[in-house]
Write a protein that holds these residues in place. Structure first.
Motif, PDB file in Angstrom:
ATOM      1  N   GLU A  55       0.629  -1.402  -0.525  1.00 42.49           N
ATOM      2  CA  GLU A  55       0.000  -0.143   0.410  1.00 42.49           C
ATOM      3  C   GLU A  55       0.787   1.088  -0.547  1.00 42.49           C
ATOM      4  O   GLU A  55       1.835   1.242   0.849  1.00 42.49           O
ATOM      5  CB  GLU A  55      -1.119  -0.011   1.509  1.00 42.49           C
ATOM      6  CG  GLU A  55      -2.275   1.279   1.215  1.00 42.49           C
ATOM      7  CD  GLU A  55      -2.842   1.136   0.217  1.00 42.49           C
ATOM      8  OE1 GLU A  55      -2.644   2.283  -0.853  1.00 42.49           O
ATOM      9  OE2 GLU A  55      -3.429  -0.096  -0.506  1.00 42.49           O
ATOM     10  N   ASN A  57      -0.855   4.727  -0.246  1.00 45.17           N
ATOM     11  CA  ASN A  57      -1.813   5.407  -0.170  1.00 45.17           C
ATOM     12  C   ASN A  57      -1.896   5.261   1.553  1.00 45.17           C
ATOM     13  O   ASN A  57      -2.143   4.845   2.433  1.00 45.17           O
ATOM     14  CB  ASN A  57      -3.444   5.141  -0.594  1.00 45.17           C
ATOM     15  CG  ASN A  57      -3.952   6.788  -0.190  1.00 45.17           C
ATOM     16  OD1 ASN A  57      -4.219   7.034   1.036  1.00 45.17           O
ATOM     17  ND2 ASN A  57      -5.246   7.214  -0.913  1.00 45.17           N
ATOM     18  N   ARG A  60      -5.128   5.369   3.128  1.00 44.22           N
ATOM     19  CA  ARG A  60      -5.019   3.803   3.189  1.00 44.22           C
ATOM     20  C   ARG A  60      -3.914   3.097   3.844  1.00 44.22           C
ATOM     21  O   ARG A  60      -4.889   1.868   5.262  1.00 44.22           O
ATOM     22  CB  ARG A  60      -5.591   2.757   2.098  1.00 44.22           C
ATOM     23  CG  ARG A  60      -6.100   1.753   2.053  1.00 44.22           C
ATOM     24  CD  ARG A  60      -6.564   1.175   0.822  1.00 44.22           C
ATOM     25  NE  ARG A  60      -7.030  -0.216   0.469  1.00 44.22           N
ATOM     26  CZ  ARG A  60      -7.976  -0.351   0.650  1.00 44.22           C
ATOM     27  NH1 ARG A  60      -8.554   0.214   1.287  1.00 44.22           N
ATOM     28  NH2 ARG A  60      -7.764  -1.753  -0.054  1.00 44.22           N
TER      29      ARG A  60
END
Length: 406
Positions: A55, A57, A60
């Protein structure tokens, strides 16, 4: 345990309870979007760790942590927390780190513990937010958490993680007296680690002297750090002095100490001397382990002595040792760089049998080298294996395959 959680939940205000319920519903689908079956705590942790690895982001990343309801009580969760902080730091999402930790204290009463506060202090140091680490240490009483040697050690380690070595020294000299906390061997070892990393390893002598005065017995870690530090600074006479100190304090000079010496010599590109140290160790009846051989293999690879590296690798495998994945990856990489693609293929196959896959750049080197050496079929076989293992990289491997000699 469950009844305690229910009691803590009921003790919250109604708006806070509603927020937690809504958050749980909102985030639970992140970890298992294709299933309505609830995950166990361990399954949540594993799913979170897997998602965090790829990930990018920042929001997120935080949502994944929320969804998993991570705690400091399991190794898996601590690894996931640490990985999340590392990724947020790489993304320069410092305010997000601050807000997330603050949110956890407000919405997770189960985390208002000395253990989690100590971990959070370390996470701030890991992110380079040392002021925040100090502020959290200062406000521990406001959180209902007492300061003790664990939280002091966390603050010391936080300073080391942030590479603020002067601050390590200040905390070491001032805080035990200021807060009435008695340092333990882990405290002193963290200070010694800081001196070694900052190029002031000679200062460790005064630290060990203080340990003796305070009736805190130095251990193998204490002296291992000093040995590595003196090797790094090229002070070989001091290595001998530390070994004598170990005997004086009745600290066993075992395989761990020898591995530190061997690794240190290999880092200095003195692998032949490291191998001689191994031979001398064996002549005295001490047996090496997989770590010993891995250090030497890496050392010979870095010096371009690949025949020696291959021979040691073979000896390691045939001797029943189990090298870690990094040993396979290192040898495969350097064999590819040297053009010995057949040997590299053999190492990669052994590695992949254990479900350990070298990185893309190494495997691309291997595939291109095999194909250019008229081993196109073998190259395509490797590509097919990589496609099956990493479906998200199929397009990238298709591009590599298209450029191979026909």
């Amino acid at each position: 345990m469950a009844s305690n959680s229910i009691t803590r939940f009921r003790s919250l205000t109604k708006p806070t309870r509603q927020t937690l319920i809504q958050s749980h519903r909102h985030f639970s689908s992140i970890l298992n979007p294709d299933s309505t079956t609830p995950l166990t705590s361990k399954q949540k942790s594993r799913a979170a760790l897997s998602l965090l690895k790829s990930e990018k982001n920042p929001e997120r990343i935080i949502d994944i942590c929320r969804a998993a309801s991570l705690t400091p009580d399991t190794h898996l969760d601590r690894v996931a927390f640490s990985l999340a902080i590392s990724k947020l730091t790489e993304l320069n999402y410092y305010e997000g780190i601050r807000n997330f930790v603050d949110e956890l204290f407000k919405t997770r009463p189960d985390l208002k513990t000395e253990r989690f506060v100590s971990n959070a202090i370390v996470y701030f140091g890991q992110a380079g937010l040392l002021n925040d680490a100090h502020q959290l240490f200062d406000k521990m009483p406001q959180l209902g958490v007492g300061r003790n040697v664990r939280s002091l050690n966390a603050l010391l380690f936080s300073c080391v993680a942030a590479k603020e070595y002067d601050e390590v020294k200040r905390v070491y000299l001032d805080f035990p007296g200021k807060y009435g906390v008695e340092m333990n061997v882990d405290s002193y070892n963290t200070v010694i680690k800081a001196f070694c990393e900052s190029g002031s390893v000679s200062s460790c002598y005064s630290v060990t002297a203080e340990m003796v005065r305070k009736k805190c017995r130095p251990n193998a870690t204490t002296f291992g750090l000093m040995i590595a530090g003196f090797y790094k600074e090229g002070k070989f006479d001091d290595v001998g002095r530390v070994l004598e100190m170990m005997k004086k304090h009745d600290v066993h000079i075992g395989i761990g100490t020898y591995n530190i010496r061997i690794q240190s010599l290999c880092k200095l590109k003195r692998t032949v001397e490291a191998k001689a140290l191994l031979d001398g160790m064996q002549s005295r009846g001490m047996k090496p382990n997989a770590v010993t051989y891995s250090h030497l293999i890496h050392g010979f690879c870095r010096e371009g002595k690949l025949n020696e590296a291959k021979e040691l690798f073979k000896k390691t495998i045939n001797g029943g040792f189990k090298p870690e994945s990094e040993c396979y990856f290192t040898l495969a990489h350097y064999l590819c760089k040297s053009g010995d693609f057949e040997a590299a293929l053999d190492v990669c196959k052994k590695s992949m049998e254990k479900d350990w896959f070298p990185n893309f750049s190494t495997m691309k080197l291997l595939v291109e080298g095999l194909a250019n050496g008229s081993k196109v079929d073998e190259a395509k076989e490797v590509i097919e294996t990589m496609k099956n293992k990493f479906p998200n990289k199929v397009d990238v491997w298709n591009e590599v395959e298209e450029k191979l000699p026909k």
